[in-house]
Design a protein around this motif. Sequence first.
Motif, PDB file in Angstrom:
ATOM      1  N   LYS A 248       0.814  -1.217   0.000  1.00  0.00           N
ATOM      2  CA  LYS A 248       0.000   0.000   0.000  1.00  0.00           C
ATOM      3  C   LYS A 248       0.843   1.262   0.000  1.00  0.00           C
ATOM      4  CE  LYS A 248      -0.860   0.439   5.021  1.00  0.00           C
ATOM      5  NZ  LYS A 248       0.046  -0.671   5.433  1.00  0.00           N
ATOM      6  N   SER A 249       2.160   1.114   0.139  1.00  0.00           N
ATOM      7  CA  SER A 249       3.053   2.272   0.062  1.00  0.00           C
ATOM      8  C   SER A 249       3.931   2.261  -1.178  1.00  0.00           C
ATOM      9  CB  SER A 249       3.955   2.309   1.303  1.00  0.00           C
ATOM     10  OG  SER A 249       3.194   2.466   2.488  1.00  0.00           O
ATOM     11  N   LEU A 250       3.836   1.212  -1.991  1.00  0.00           N
ATOM     12  CA  LEU A 250       4.702   1.095  -3.158  1.00  0.00           C
ATOM     13  C   LEU A 250       4.139   1.899  -4.324  1.00  0.00           C
ATOM     14  CD1 LEU A 250       7.199  -0.172  -4.505  1.00  0.00           C
ATOM     15  CD2 LEU A 250       5.748  -2.110  -5.161  1.00  0.00           C
ATOM     16  N   SER A 251       4.840   2.963  -4.710  1.00  0.00           N
ATOM     17  CA  SER A 251       4.425   3.795  -5.828  1.00  0.00           C
ATOM     18  C   SER A 251       4.961   3.217  -7.129  1.00  0.00           C
ATOM     19  CB  SER A 251       4.939   5.224  -5.651  1.00  0.00           C
ATOM     20  OG  SER A 251       6.354   5.251  -5.796  1.00  0.00           O
ATOM     21  N   ARG A 252       4.392   3.645  -8.226  1.00  0.00           N
ATOM     22  CA  ARG A 252       4.868   3.194  -9.534  1.00  0.00           C
ATOM     23  C   ARG A 252       6.312   3.628  -9.766  1.00  0.00           C
ATOM     24  NH1 ARG A 252       1.068   4.869 -14.150  1.00  0.00           N
ATOM     25  NH2 ARG A 252      -0.003   2.956 -13.568  1.00  0.00           N
ATOM     26  N   THR A 253       6.634   4.865  -9.425  1.00  0.00           N
ATOM     27  CA  THR A 253       7.992   5.360  -9.621  1.00  0.00           C
ATOM     28  C   THR A 253       9.004   4.516  -8.870  1.00  0.00           C
ATOM     29  OG1 THR A 253       7.179   7.622  -9.917  1.00  0.00           O
ATOM     30  CG2 THR A 253       9.500   7.362  -9.350  1.00  0.00           C
ATOM     31  N   ASP A 254       8.720   4.232  -7.600  1.00  0.00           N
ATOM     32  CA  ASP A 254       9.636   3.424  -6.802  1.00  0.00           C
ATOM     33  C   ASP A 254       9.701   1.991  -7.319  1.00  0.00           C
ATOM     34  OD1 ASP A 254      10.240   5.584  -5.200  1.00  0.00           O
ATOM     35  OD2 ASP A 254       8.813   5.050  -3.629  1.00  0.00           O
ATOM     36  N   ALA A 255       8.575   1.464  -7.757  1.00  0.00           N
ATOM     37  CA  ALA A 255       8.558   0.100  -8.281  1.00  0.00           C
ATOM     38  C   ALA A 255       9.439  -0.015  -9.526  1.00  0.00           C
ATOM     39  CB  ALA A 255       7.131  -0.333  -8.600  1.00  0.00           C
ATOM     40  N   TYR A 256       9.342   0.962 -10.426  1.00  0.00           N
ATOM     41  CA  TYR A 256      10.180   0.925 -11.622  1.00  0.00           C
ATOM     42  C   TYR A 256      11.664   0.953 -11.237  1.00  0.00           C
ATOM     43  CZ  TYR A 256       6.195   1.750 -14.787  1.00  0.00           C
ATOM     44  OH  TYR A 256       5.032   1.637 -15.497  1.00  0.00           O
ATOM     45  N   ALA A 257      12.016   1.811 -10.287  1.00  0.00           N
ATOM     46  CA  ALA A 257      13.414   1.905  -9.860  1.00  0.00           C
ATOM     47  C   ALA A 257      13.880   0.597  -9.221  1.00  0.00           C
ATOM     48  CB  ALA A 257      13.586   3.068  -8.882  1.00  0.00           C
ATOM     49  N   GLN A 258      13.038  -0.006  -8.396  1.00  0.00           N
ATOM     50  CA  GLN A 258      13.409  -1.272  -7.762  1.00  0.00           C
ATOM     51  C   GLN A 258      13.525  -2.398  -8.786  1.00  0.00           C
ATOM     52  OE1 GLN A 258      11.322  -2.382  -4.126  1.00  0.00           O
ATOM     53  NE2 GLN A 258      10.798  -0.236  -3.754  1.00  0.00           N
ATOM     54  N   PHE A 259      12.673  -2.390  -9.784  1.00  0.00           N
ATOM     55  CA  PHE A 259      12.758  -3.408 -10.836  1.00  0.00           C
ATOM     56  C   PHE A 259      14.090  -3.296 -11.561  1.00  0.00           C
ATOM     57  CE2 PHE A 259      12.048  -4.756 -15.259  1.00  0.00           C
ATOM     58  CZ  PHE A 259      11.614  -6.055 -15.057  1.00  0.00           C
ATOM     59  N   LEU A 260      14.461  -2.075 -11.936  1.00  0.00           N
ATOM     60  CA  LEU A 260      15.723  -1.864 -12.636  1.00  0.00           C
ATOM     61  C   LEU A 260      16.923  -2.135 -11.742  1.00  0.00           C
ATOM     62  CD1 LEU A 260      14.837   1.363 -14.654  1.00  0.00           C
ATOM     63  CD2 LEU A 260      14.958  -0.979 -15.509  1.00  0.00           C
ATOM     64  N   GLY A 261      16.719  -2.106 -10.431  1.00  0.00           N
ATOM     65  CA  GLY A 261      17.779  -2.427  -9.486  1.00  0.00           C
ATOM     66  C   GLY A 261      17.827  -3.894  -9.110  1.00  0.00           C
ATOM     67  N   GLY A 262      16.959  -4.710  -9.713  1.00  0.00           N
ATOM     68  CA  GLY A 262      16.965  -6.138  -9.446  1.00  0.00           C
ATOM     69  C   GLY A 262      16.297  -6.553  -8.151  1.00  0.00           C
ATOM     70  N   ARG A 263      15.556  -5.634  -7.540  1.00  0.00           N
ATOM     71  CA  ARG A 263      14.915  -5.956  -6.261  1.00  0.00           C
ATOM     72  C   ARG A 263      13.467  -6.405  -6.418  1.00  0.00           C
ATOM     73  NH1 ARG A 263      17.659  -1.272  -5.586  1.00  0.00           N
ATOM     74  NH2 ARG A 263      15.790   0.018  -5.443  1.00  0.00           N
ATOM     75  N   ILE A 264      12.882  -6.176  -7.599  1.00  0.00           N
ATOM     76  CA  ILE A 264      11.544  -6.679  -7.925  1.00  0.00           C
ATOM     77  C   ILE A 264      11.700  -7.643  -9.094  1.00  0.00           C
ATOM     78  CG2 ILE A 264       9.322  -6.063  -8.946  1.00  0.00           C
ATOM     79  CD1 ILE A 264       9.320  -3.541  -7.292  1.00  0.00           C
ATOM     80  N   GLY A 265      11.062  -8.815  -8.974  1.00  0.00           N
ATOM     81  CA  GLY A 265      11.203  -9.827 -10.008  1.00  0.00           C
ATOM     82  C   GLY A 265      10.258  -9.645 -11.178  1.00  0.00           C
ATOM     83  N   MET A 266       9.037  -9.193 -10.893  1.00  0.00           N
ATOM     84  CA  MET A 266       8.047  -8.984 -11.957  1.00  0.00           C
ATOM     85  C   MET A 266       7.017  -7.983 -11.475  1.00  0.00           C
ATOM     86  SD  MET A 266       5.922 -12.588 -11.708  1.00  0.00           S
ATOM     87  CE  MET A 266       5.744 -13.395 -10.099  1.00  0.00           C
ATOM     88  N   MET A 267       6.384  -7.315 -12.416  1.00  0.00           N
ATOM     89  CA  MET A 267       5.377  -6.318 -12.056  1.00  0.00           C
ATOM     90  C   MET A 267       4.670  -5.846 -13.322  1.00  0.00           C
ATOM     91  SD  MET A 267       7.589  -2.876 -11.376  1.00  0.00           S
ATOM     92  CE  MET A 267       8.358  -2.024 -12.761  1.00  0.00           C
ATOM     93  N   ILE A 268       3.528  -5.229 -13.141  1.00  0.00           N
ATOM     94  CA  ILE A 268       2.829  -4.580 -14.245  1.00  0.00           C
ATOM     95  C   ILE A 268       3.524  -3.253 -14.539  1.00  0.00           C
ATOM     96  CG2 ILE A 268       0.674  -3.465 -14.919  1.00  0.00           C
ATOM     97  CD1 ILE A 268      -0.807  -5.519 -13.231  1.00  0.00           C
ATOM     98  N   ALA A 269       3.785  -3.004 -15.819  1.00  0.00           N
ATOM     99  CA  ALA A 269       4.459  -1.761 -16.195  1.00  0.00           C
ATOM    100  C   ALA A 269       4.057  -1.363 -17.608  1.00  0.00           C
ATOM    101  CB  ALA A 269       5.974  -1.907 -16.095  1.00  0.00           C
ATOM    102  N   HIS A 270       4.356  -0.119 -17.944  1.00  0.00           N
ATOM    103  CA  HIS A 270       3.991   0.463 -19.231  1.00  0.00           C
ATOM    104  C   HIS A 270       5.198   0.486 -20.168  1.00  0.00           C
ATOM    105  CE1 HIS A 270      -0.086   1.709 -18.097  1.00  0.00           C
ATOM    106  NE2 HIS A 270       0.421   1.743 -16.880  1.00  0.00           N
TER     107      HIS A 270
END
Length: 417
Positions: A248-270
Motif C-alpha cells: 500500500k506504500s509502493l508507488s509506480r515510480t519506486d517500483a520501476y526503480a526497484q525493478f531496474l535495481g533487481g529488487r523486484i522480479g516482476m510487475m505490471i508496467a507500461h
Amino acid sequence: MRRRQFLLQTAGLAGATALGTAGLSGCSAETDTPLKLLVASYDKSVGSSIGDQWGSLIAAFKKAHPGIDVALERVPFAKLDQTLAQRVKDGRAPDIAQSNFFAPYAEDGKLYGASDLFDVRTEGDFIRSYAEAGMVNRVQYGLPFLASTPRLFYNKALFKQARVKAPRSWAELREAAQALKAIGVPTPYGLQLGPEAAEDEALAWLLADGGGYAGLTGYDFANPSNIDTLTWLRDNLVKPGLAGPDPKSLSRTDAYAQFLGGRIGMMIAHPVLMGAADKAEFPYAHAPFPKKLGGIAPPVGLNDWLMAFKQNGRREQCGTFLSYLYGRKSATAYGGGQSALPVTGSASDALRKDRRQRPMWDFIDQMPQAQFQPTTLGSWPEVRGAVRRRIGEAVAKDGSPKAVLEALDATAARAEL
C-alpha cells in the motif's frame, strides 16, 4: 507528479503525438486572437521535454496555418487539474486543455464534442476503446493523449535463475513468486498499491477475474468478483511475503526503480519502462497479464485527455489545430517513441508496419481490448482519490476486502449525489 517525471525522464516524449489521420481540410479560420492552449509542464531534469515537443508542433502548425496563432501556457502537472478547474470556474477557460478528467466539464455542457471538431473520417479513426472512454452520453468529448497499456514485465536473469517462465495464470504467478523468493529476491511481485497510481494496479487485477470498478448502472465496487480478487491477493501474495514489505506504500515510480535495481522480479508496467531498461542494458521481457484461471486478461487503458472548451467560441480554430495534432503528418514527424501509443487506427497501422517500432507492437496490439476506469462519470475524480487512499488497505495482512469495497461504494454513492 512523480509518475510523470519518471515516464519522461526515462523515455522522453518522442511518441507524445503519435496519433492519426487527416483532419478538417481547407479550414483557414484566421483570427487575430491566439488560440489558448493549457498543458502540463514537467521537471526541468527531463531530457526531452514535452515543452520542446509542443514548441516544435506549434511551429509546424503555424507554418501550415499562418492565420492561427497559438498561445501555449504550461502549468506544473501536479497543479494542472486544479488550475484548469479554477480557470473554468472564473470564466477564463482556455480553448484547449490537457487534464486527467473531462467528464465534469462535459456534463456541464462546456465542451465541444468530437463531431464538432473533426471531419467524419478523423473522428472515426480513434481506436474505439479509447473513443468510448472519452464519451459522456454517447458523445466523445475527451480526446485521448499520452496513451498506454501495461504488460507484465519480468527480470529474465532472475527468472532463469529461479527456473520459472512467464506466468499464464495466477497460480503460475504465485509459483513464480515463490521461486523468486527462494533465491532471495526482496519483492518477487511488485504490487503497486501506493497513492501514486493504485487505481491502475488494482483495476488490472480486477479485470483479470471479470470484475471492475463499475457496471452498466454505475459504480459497483463490492461485487463478489472484486472481493474474491482482493482476497486472493491478500492471502496468496501479501501474507506470504511475495509482494514486498508494504504494497500500500509502493508507488509506480519506486517500483520501476526497484525493478531496474533487481529488487523486484516482476510487475505490471507500461512501455516507457523499456527505454530505461534498454539504456541500462537490463535483462527484461514482458508478457500479457494473465487471467486468474489462464488466458490473456483485458489490459488497462491509460491516458490523459485533451478537450476543447466552448466558452470563447473558437470551434473552428480548435478543430483545425486538433486535426493537425491527430493527423498522419504529425504522427510521422513526432511519433515513434516509447512514451505514448498512437490512439488512432491509421497511426497504429503505420507503426505496426515499421520494423523500427517492433518493441511497441505488443502494446499497440492490446489497445483495442483496453478497458478503462469509469472516466465517463463526472464523480470519478473524487472517487478515484478514495480508491488511491483505501484500496491498499484491502490486501493488507489483516485487511478486509469486503469492508473496504463497501466503503468505496458508499463514497461513490455520496459523490454521485
